[in-house]
Design a protein around this motif. Structure first.
Motif, PDB file in Angstrom:
ATOM      1  N   ARG A   2      -6.751   4.875   0.160  1.00  0.00           N
ATOM      2  CA  ARG A   2      -7.289   4.178  -1.328  1.00  0.00           C
ATOM      3  C   ARG A   2      -8.228   4.549  -1.879  1.00  0.00           C
ATOM      4  NH1 ARG A   2      -5.179  -1.881  -2.118  1.00  0.00           N
ATOM      5  NH2 ARG A   2      -3.371  -1.561  -1.192  1.00  0.00           N
ATOM      6  N   ARG A   3      -8.308   5.002  -3.080  1.00  0.00           N
ATOM      7  CA  ARG A   3      -9.488   5.337  -3.827  1.00  0.00           C
ATOM      8  C   ARG A   3     -10.233   4.375  -4.425  1.00  0.00           C
ATOM      9  NH1 ARG A   3      -9.282  10.686  -2.698  1.00  0.00           N
ATOM     10  NH2 ARG A   3      -7.343  11.508  -2.588  1.00  0.00           N
ATOM     11  N   THR A  48       0.836  -1.289   0.062  1.00  0.00           N
ATOM     12  CA  THR A  48       0.102   0.180  -0.153  1.00  0.00           C
ATOM     13  C   THR A  48       0.833   1.214   0.011  1.00  0.00           C
ATOM     14  OG1 THR A  48      -1.793   1.106   0.891  1.00  0.00           O
ATOM     15  CG2 THR A  48      -0.015   0.331   2.470  1.00  0.00           C
ATOM     16  N   THR A  49       0.483   2.321  -0.353  1.00  0.00           N
ATOM     17  CA  THR A  49       1.243   3.369  -0.703  1.00  0.00           C
ATOM     18  C   THR A  49       1.520   4.347   0.804  1.00  0.00           C
ATOM     19  OG1 THR A  49       0.238   3.840  -2.478  1.00  0.00           O
ATOM     20  CG2 THR A  49       1.781   5.609  -2.023  1.00  0.00           C
TER      21      THR A  49
END
Lengths: 269, 335
Positions: free
Chosen positions: A268-269, A249-250
């Protein structure tokens, strides 16, 4: 994630410090899942390692293995240059303590009696047990708890009692499985600071809070849960890029007004 | 939890033991028996026969059986980390009854029945710990949750063994000749009428002391074992060794008690439970207190069973169950 770094690229610790515990080719499995493959690790006395990785990556399994509670699936662990399986149970209790993940309180007992179980290895003649136990309880903000029933504590309180128990054992190698679990922000900071201030101890702690980990760690070990691992100095290992890869994940590294670094997980989108 | 000073509770229990012994020796259809204990001049008097051949062996047997059941209950509850465990609940008494009944149906006398019950008790415990060998003697459970589930698994296995023993018992009872039904029923409910051998009673008392001594050397590690296998190991306990020893002690204690007194229920569960509420959970204190409480409980229950509806005698197990079941339900409701 890269498999490993050569020791030249990433020195683990200055050579002057004694190695407390070392792993050579340590492989860990859970059933037929490969968790950690051929881990080589030298943990110097006095260093503070954090172990990071996704859920189920083998952090608890690694800590239990380092504690001598389970055998490696391959490879070897040496504590003070002695193979771990040659250590006697009592000698081991004097050398290392473990904060396990979770606790059992099947019958009611006072907090003080629960903490004092850590003095078992010292026998009936132990004179400083109660004093030591109370001092560690105070250090972890449990000063009001000694007379309470452990079963009446909140999870956060019970966890700090468990940390105090591990320290009351007076073993210099501390293996901590998620020490800041269940802590409110103030107590999380309190626990991290108290652990960071321990001078005589070597710490290996699994953690999920990246910022707490960065505050505590001198060194870090990343476990992917698929066999890969990465170990080294905290400043080199705990980067936004590596942590993003590790958790899939970023994660951004933000610079605070004071010049420190904070990790933030991007929505998250 | 009241947590009274342990030495005071112990003192009170010792006093209660002495009083209940005197009561057991004094009560009954023949008066003045207690005096015969201190009267050496008329050794062949009828009263001294009642004392030495009936009341004293029976009182000692009741005391020893109660102590053994309470000791084994205390150990099993700690080993399984569950306050509901005892020999009766885990099917050991049922297994003993099956063994005794098989011996009786095969035409064996009292000694054969006692041997059968001891074998039955041992076989049931062996089956229980064999079925549970992985969770009990296998590798350490490194997760607290798994360790807790493993203990529950052992307890449930025991409950199933008890159900199986009950089924076998019903089968045997439907095959048994009517003439033997009454003595079988008494034995099943726990009965001390057969305890007339002073030497056997004293031997049981000595065994109680030996088993208690063996168990108390493991009381400190047991305190740690209560809080999880991994925790105990980390703090320096040789988990498997302590467990092997205590399983053996509780098996011997149960088998002896069942041989002495038949399937007396609920003592092993009630005595540790009551004492836990008085003195707390330190096994070093709980073990002797529970032992004495169980001993006094069975001794008093047997005295009542012997005298309440004299000249008829009640099985002592009826009384212990009448006391035990409400306590059991009360505890379950609070869990």
């Amino acid at each position: 994630m890269t498999r490993r770094y050569s020791s030249a690229a990433m020195p683990v610790e200055p050579a002057a410090d004694a190695t407390a515990i070392e792993c050579r080719g340590l492989t860990l499995r859970a059933g037929d899942r490969l968790l950690v493959e051929a881990l080589d690790l030298d943990i110097a006395a006095g260093s503070r390692w954090v172990v990071l990785g996704p859920n189920g990556a083998g952090k608890s399994t690694l800590l239990a293995t380092l504690a001598g509670a389970r055998r490696p699936d391959a490879g070897a662990v040496r504590l003070d240059d002695q193979p771990l399986e040659r250590w006697d149970v009592q000698a081991l209790a004097a050398r290392r303590a473990l904060l396990a993940d979770g606790w059992l309180d099947p019958f009611s007992a006072s907090v003080l009696d629960t903490v004092l179980t850590a003095r078992y290895r010292l026998g009936e003649a132990d004179r400083n047990g109660e004093q030591t136990a109370r001092a560690w309880l105070v250090r972890f903000d449990c000063a009001a708890l000694p007379g309470r029933d452990v079963r009446s504590l909140s999870r956060g309180e019970r966890q700090r009692v468990a940390i105090a128990t591990a320290l009351t054992q007076e073993a210099r190698l501390l293996l901590l499985d998620e020490p800041v679990a269940h802590q409110d922000p103030r107590h999380q900071a309190l626990v991290i600071d108290a652990l960071a201030r321990l001078e005589a101890h070597t710490l290996i702690a699994s953690m999920h809070d990246l910022n707490a980990a960065a505050r505590l760690a001198t060194h870090a070990l990343l476990l992917s849960g698929r066999g890969e691992w990465l170990a080294g100095e905290a400043g080199l290992v705990l980067t936004a890029e590596r942590l993003s890869t590790l958790f899939g994940t970023t994660i951004d590294a933000l610079t605070t007004a004071g010049g420190g670094t904070l990790f933030a997980v991007r929505a998250r989108r | 939890m009241l947590s009274l000073p342990p030495h005071r509770v112990l003192l009170a229990l010792l006093l209660a033991s002495a009083l209940s012994f005197m009561l057991a020796l004094a009560m009954g259809s023949v008066p003045g028996v207690l005096a015969a204990l201190f009267d050496t001049t008329r050794a062949d008097d009828a009263r001294s026969a009642v004392l030495w051949q009936l009341r004293l062996p029976r009182a000692i047997s009741a005391f020893a059986a109660g102590g053994l059941l309470a000791l084994s209950g205390c150990l099993l509850q700690a080993l399984l980390r569950n306050p509901l465990a005892d020999a009766y609940v885990l099917g050991v008494s049922g297994g003993a009854a099956v063994g005794a009944l098989l011996a009786l149906l095969a035409g064996a006398g009292l000694v054969g029945m006692q041997a059968g019950s001891a074998l039955g008790a041992f076989a049931t415990l062996a089956a229980l710990f064999w079925l549970a060998r992985r969770s009990f003697f296998g590798p350490l459970h490194t997760a607290a949750r798994v360790a807790a589930e493993a203990s529950t698994g052992v307890l449930l296995t025991g409950v199933m063994l008890a159900a199986f023993a009950a089924a076998l018992l019903s089968l045997l009872l439907s095959l048994a000749p009517d003439a033997q039904m009454r003595s079988i029923m008494f034995w099943l409910l726990g009965d001390l009428a057969g305890a007339t051998d002073l030497r056997a009673a004293l031997a049981a008392l000595v065994l109680l002391a030996v088993l208690f001594a063996a168990a108390s050397t493991q009381a400190r590690p047991l305190n740690l074992l209560l809080r999880g296998d991994l925790q105990a190991f980390v703090q320096g306990v040789d988990v498997r060794r302590v467990r092997r020893r205590l399983v053996l002690v509780s098996a011997l204690a149960t088998a002896t008690a069942v041989t002495l007194a038949g399937a007396v229920g609920f003592v092993g569960f009630v005595a540790p439970h009551l004492m836990r509420r008085l003195v707390g959970n330190d096994q070093r204190v709980l073990m002797p207190c529970a032992l004495l409480a169980g001993a006094v409980l069975v001794l008093l229950a047997d005295t009542i069973a012997r005298t309440a509806v004299a000249p008829m005698q009640l099985p002592v197990g009826v009384l212990t169950a009448l006391i035990g079941v409400p306590v059991f339900i009360g505890l379950v409701r609070r869990l």
